[in-house]
Design an enzyme around this catalytic site. Structure first.
Site, PDB file in Angstrom:
ATOM      1  CD  GLU A  43      -1.350  -2.375   2.026  1.00 32.39           C
ATOM      2  OE1 GLU A  43      -2.151  -3.098   2.626  1.00 32.39           O
ATOM      3  OE2 GLU A  43      -0.119  -2.595   2.015  1.00 32.39           O
ATOM      4  NE  ARG A  82      15.917 -27.352  -7.285  1.00 32.99           N
ATOM      5  CZ  ARG A  82      16.782 -27.921  -8.097  1.00 32.99           C
ATOM      6  NH1 ARG A  82      17.640 -27.163  -8.794  1.00 32.99           N
ATOM      7  NH2 ARG A  82      16.816 -29.232  -8.245  1.00 32.99           N
TER       8      ARG A  82
END
Length: 393
Positions: A70, A213
């Protein structure tokens, strides 16, 4: 196929098919995924601020300790998150802020996002899912509503849940999400009878694993895998450019003095053992990698340690014996099985999962939420193991 399928980029024009809550929430998810593998123990979060059908600001949480999504979106809109209540009208005043996870309402490494959002004077906040963290859960939404901001909750909720399944599992169970990954032939073998396994699957499937990964916090193998495969266990420069912590479980410390895992310029390695079975080799290994001795070397004990290190998603790339132990101790929640259309045979050829002590087919663990994909010449089956009681094994 990629590990994540990104949403299309939203148009900056106000068109009916684009100006929907669902469309902008998918944009939040796309932004959040840019930090996959980098945010633990925090979640992946993206934020988009929209006014009159146009993006006026957007951002994502890059890593733990850095500003939340935000705040990054407000900054991109030209606002400082520390604006006081007398701030002049801005580009975001009266806008709609979209975020895939409920804004936080507590002080952690960073200040509460709710206060920055309130000061920005947005008119509406659209939230993908409620934060499962008890420090937040519902409190951020209540704070925004108390400030007179309209809040809509549950847009693209399942996609938001899927995005942060590791974070959610970690918060709810105080343990990282365990993913068991293996590649096998059509007749269920992960190697030939003499241990040769390069390669069961094709290059496309291996590339998928490299990407996987890069989005996990740790990858675990056992002693036999180190000896047999001498793996590197890195993402091989997949995007994002992140390598997981490489973990070796070895009760005996019967390990080679030279191995790719001991080369830590690309990624760190930690060896978990039990007691001090080989002090001489232990001393040599400690010059190269971290070595941790546990009172009882079990998958559960290792996951407890990784939880304390902040891990949220752990990839098991081990052999059948360790895989069975991890399943039996409730350390595996998700399975990724790569299936090559090959037949190798061999009575003694290893299988992906060892002895579980189940004698009846009715006892078999039936995966839930199963999906099936084609990757190059191979196939990928994914599914979730239902919650099990370790006492049953």
């Amino acid at each position: 196929m990629t590990l994540f399928s990104d949403s299309p980029q939203p148009s900056l024009r106000n068109t009916p098919e684009h100006d929907t809550h669902e469309f902008w929430m998918r944009r939040c998810i796309t932004l959040a995924r840019q930090a996959a593998g980098l945010t633990a123990p925090n979640p992946m979060v993206g934020c988009v601020i929209v006014k009159a059908g146009k993006i006026v600001g957007e951002g994502f949480h890059a890593k733990a300790g850095e500003p939340h999504a935000e705040v990054m979106a407000l900054r991109s809109a030209g606002l400082n998150e520390l604006l006081d209540a007398e701030a002049q009208p801005s580009a975001v005043q009266g806008a709609t802020l979209y975020v895939n996870l409920e804004p936080c309402n507590h002080y952690g490494r960073t200040p509460p996002c709710t206060e920055a959002v309130i000061r920005a004077q947005v008119a509406r906040v659209v939230v993908g899912m409620v934060d499962p963290d008890p420090r937040v859960s519902g409190g951020g939404i209540e704070r925004l509503r108390a400030a007179g901001i309209e809040v809509v909750v549950g847009i693209e909720e399942q996609a938001c849940l899927d995005l942060n399944e590791g974070f959610i599992h970690r918060v709810r169970h105080q343990q990282p999400l365990g993913i068991l990954k293996y590649a096998m032939t059509l007749d269920g073998k992960i190697a030939t009878a003499n241990g040769h396994s390069a390669w069961v699957t094709g290059s496309e499937a291996r590339g998928y694993v490299h990407q996987l990964r890069s989005q996990c916090d740790a990858v675990i193998v056992g002693t036999n895998t180190v000896f047999r495969d001498n793996p590197q266990l890195t993402s091989h420069h997949s995007s994002p450019a992140h390598n997981p912590l490489r973990v070796v479980m070895s009760r005996s410390l019967n390990l080679p003095e030279q191995a790719q895992l001991w080369e830590t310029d690309l990624a760190p390695t930690v060896i978990f053992t039990e007691g001090h079975p080989d002090p001489a080799l232990e001393e040599k290994l400690q010059q190269k990698v971290e070595l941790v001795s546990l009172p009882d070397l079990t998958p559960k004990a290792v996951l407890d340690n990784l939880y304390q290190r902040g891990c949220a998603t752990v990839l098991w790339e081990c052999g059948g014996t360790l895989a069975a132990q991890a399943i039996a101790q409730g350390c595996v929640q998700k399975v990724l099985a790569f299936i090559a259309p090959k037949i190798i045979g061999g009575r003694d050829a290893p299988a992906p999962v060892g002895e579980l002590g189940l004698s009846q087919m009715t006892q078999a663990l039936s995966l839930e939420r199963v999906s099936f994909y084609t990757i190059g010449s191979d196939y990928l089956l994914t599914g979730y193991i239902p919650a099990i009681d370790p006492k049953d094994f």
